[in-house]
Design an enzyme around this catalytic site. Structure first.
Site, short mmCIF file in Angstrom:
data_model
loop_
_atom_site.label_atom_id
_atom_site.label_comp_id
_atom_site.label_asym_id
_atom_site.label_seq_id
_atom_site.Cartn_x
_atom_site.Cartn_y
_atom_site.Cartn_z
N HIS A 96 -11.34 20.29 4.24
CA HIS A 96 -12.11 21.17 5.12
C HIS A 96 -13.40 21.68 4.49
CE1 HIS A 96 -11.12 23.58 9.02
NE2 HIS A 96 -12.33 23.06 9.05
N ASP A 120 -6.95 26.18 13.10
CA ASP A 120 -6.51 26.03 11.71
C ASP A 120 -5.33 26.96 11.46
OD1 ASP A 120 -6.43 25.64 8.90
OD2 ASP A 120 -8.61 25.67 8.74
N HIS A 122 -5.21 28.23 8.50
CA HIS A 122 -5.76 29.01 7.39
C HIS A 122 -7.10 29.63 7.77
CE1 HIS A 122 -3.25 25.73 5.71
NE2 HIS A 122 -2.76 26.71 4.97
N ASP A 124 -9.62 30.00 5.45
CA ASP A 124 -10.67 29.28 4.70
C ASP A 124 -11.91 30.14 4.49
OD1 ASP A 124 -8.94 27.15 4.65
OD2 ASP A 124 -9.98 25.99 6.18
N HIS A 137 -12.00 23.77 -0.38
CA HIS A 137 -11.65 23.65 1.05
C HIS A 137 -11.14 24.98 1.61
CE1 HIS A 137 -7.02 22.66 1.01
NE2 HIS A 137 -7.31 23.54 0.08
N ASP A 224 -8.65 21.45 12.28
CA ASP A 224 -7.84 21.15 11.11
C ASP A 224 -6.46 20.76 11.61
OD1 ASP A 224 -6.18 21.25 8.82
OD2 ASP A 224 -7.52 22.70 7.85
N ASP A 226 -3.73 20.77 10.27
CA ASP A 226 -2.62 21.64 9.90
C ASP A 226 -2.49 22.86 10.80
OD1 ASP A 226 -4.22 23.80 8.89
OD2 ASP A 226 -4.25 22.94 6.89
N GLU A 269 -8.55 17.17 7.22
CA GLU A 269 -7.30 17.34 6.48
C GLU A 269 -6.20 16.35 6.87
OE1 GLU A 269 -6.93 19.17 3.86
OE2 GLU A 269 -8.54 20.66 3.95
#
Length: 297
Positions: A96, A120, A122, A124, A137, A224, A226, A269
Site C-alpha cells: 500500500h 482497508d 488498517h 495506514d 506501507h 486494499d 485485506d 496488497e
C-alpha cells in the site's frame, strides 16, 4: 478543470507497482505481474499497461525509502498524465505504499480538491516516528496529508496532496493508538467496521459518495484487499478477521464505478503466494470486470 471521467475510453489503462518492500512480507510485489498474466489468458478486455515500476532489493523498512520514492515518482507521473487525459485508470500493487505515488499523481492533475475512499482493514497513517514496524506501507495516508519523509511527501510537488476532510475510511478494524490519534486530530472521516456492520456497506458508501460529490472535483478508490474478510480474500499478508464480506461489497462497488467523478481505482496488497484456490484473484478479476463494464453501460 478535470472532471467527469466515466465512459471515455475503449481500453482499460493499467499501471503496476511491483514493490512489496514497504511490508514485512514482500511477496505482494508479485501481484501486478500475476494479475496481468491472468487477465491476458482469461479476459477479453483490451488492456494497456503503462509500465511496471519497482525493483526488488534486499532493503526493508526505512532503508527502502529511496526505492519506494523512485517507484512512487514513476507511478505518479503515469496517473497524473492519465488523469489529465481524462482517462480512468487502474493502479495495481504491490503493497500500500503505492498509494503515495498513485494519488500524488492524480492530485497533481486536478484543478481542485481530490477525494479518496480508503477501503482497508488498517489506517495506514503512521509516520516514521510513530510506526511500530517502520514499514512504509503503514504510512501512505500521513504522507498524502504532508506528514512524513520529504522524499515521499514531495512526490510531484512539495504540497500536501489531500485534505483530511476529503478522505473517507471504510471498514478499518486494526490500528495502533498513535495513528488513530493522528487521524482524529486531522479530522479524517472514519467509518470503522462497526459502523459498516450497523448501517450496511451500501448505505455507508452512498453517504461517502454524497459527501465527495459535494466537496471534491474528483475522487478515487484505494482498495486494499485485506479490507475484506479473510474467508473471502485469504491472499493477503495482513489478514484481519471480522472484515467486510464481498457479497455485500460487490453490488455497491459496482454502482460506485458509474459515478462521473470517479478518477481511478487502486488495488493493493494482493499476495498470490498466500491465495487459496484462487479466491482472492477471482475477487480482483470481478472488481476489474465491474470497472470495465462501467465504461460500456
Amino acid at each position: 478543470m478535470v472532471q467527469h471521467y466515466a465512459r471515455t475510453m475503449v481500453q482499460l489503462d493499467m499501471v503496476g507497482y511491483t514493490l512489496g518492500m514497504g511490508s514485512t512480507d514482500v511477496r505482494s510485489a508479485q501481484g501486478p505481474s500475476h494479475i496481468a498474466k491472468w487477465l491476458e489468458l482469461n479476459c477479453a478486455w483490451p488492456i494497456v499497461w503503462h509500465g511496471m515500476f519497482g525493483d526488488t532489493t534486499a532493503a526493508r523498512q526505512m532503508q527502502a525509502l529511496g526505492d519506494i520514492q523512485d517507484a512512487c515518482q514513476s507511478l505518479a507521473q503515469v496517473t497524473q498524465q492519465l488523469t489529465l487525459s481524462q482517462k480512468r485508470w487502474v493502479a495495481c500493487g504491490g503493497d500500500h505504499s503505492a498509494a503515495i505515488g498513485t494519488w500524488s499523481g492524480a492530485a497533481s492533475a486536478i484543478d481542485g480538491p481530490l477525494g479518496l475512499i480508503w477501503f482497508d482493514a488498517h489506517l495506514d497513517a503512521h509516520t516514521p516516528e510513530t510506526s511500530h514496524t517502520k514499514n512504509i506501507h503503514g504510512m501512505p495516508i500521513a504522507c498524502l496529508l504532508g506528514h512524513g519523509p520529504a522524499e515521499l511527501t514531495a512526490i510531484q510537488n512539495p504540497h500536501p496532496k489531500l485534505k483530511p476532510e476529503h478522505i473517507h475510511y471504510i471498514g478499518v478494524r486494526d490500528y495502533e493508538a498513535e495513528e488513530m490519534d493522528f487521524v482524529r486530530s486531522q479530522g479524517v472521516n472514519l467509518y470503522p467496521i462497526e459502523a459498516v456492520q450497523t448501517h450496511g456497506f451500501s448505505n455507508v458508501l452512498t453517504q461517502v459518495c454524497r459527501d465527495l460529490q459535494n466537496t471534491t472535483v474528483g475522487f478515487g478508490l484505494s482498495f486494499d484487499v485485506d479490507g475484506l474478510d479473510p474467508s473471502d480474500a485469504p491472499g493477503v499478508a495482513t489478514t484481519v478477521d471480522n472484515g467486510m464480506r464481498w457479497a455485500e461489497v460487490a453490488p455497491a462497488i459496482n454502482q460506485l464505478f458509474s459515478h462521473p467523478k470517479l478518477v481511478g481505482l487502486e488495488i493493493v496488497e494482493y499476495n498470490p503466494d498466500l491465495d487459496v484456490d484462487g479466491k482472492t484473484l477471482a475477487i480482483v478479476t470481478e472488481l476489474l470486470g465491474y470497472y470495465w463494464q462501467s465504461y460500456h453501460m
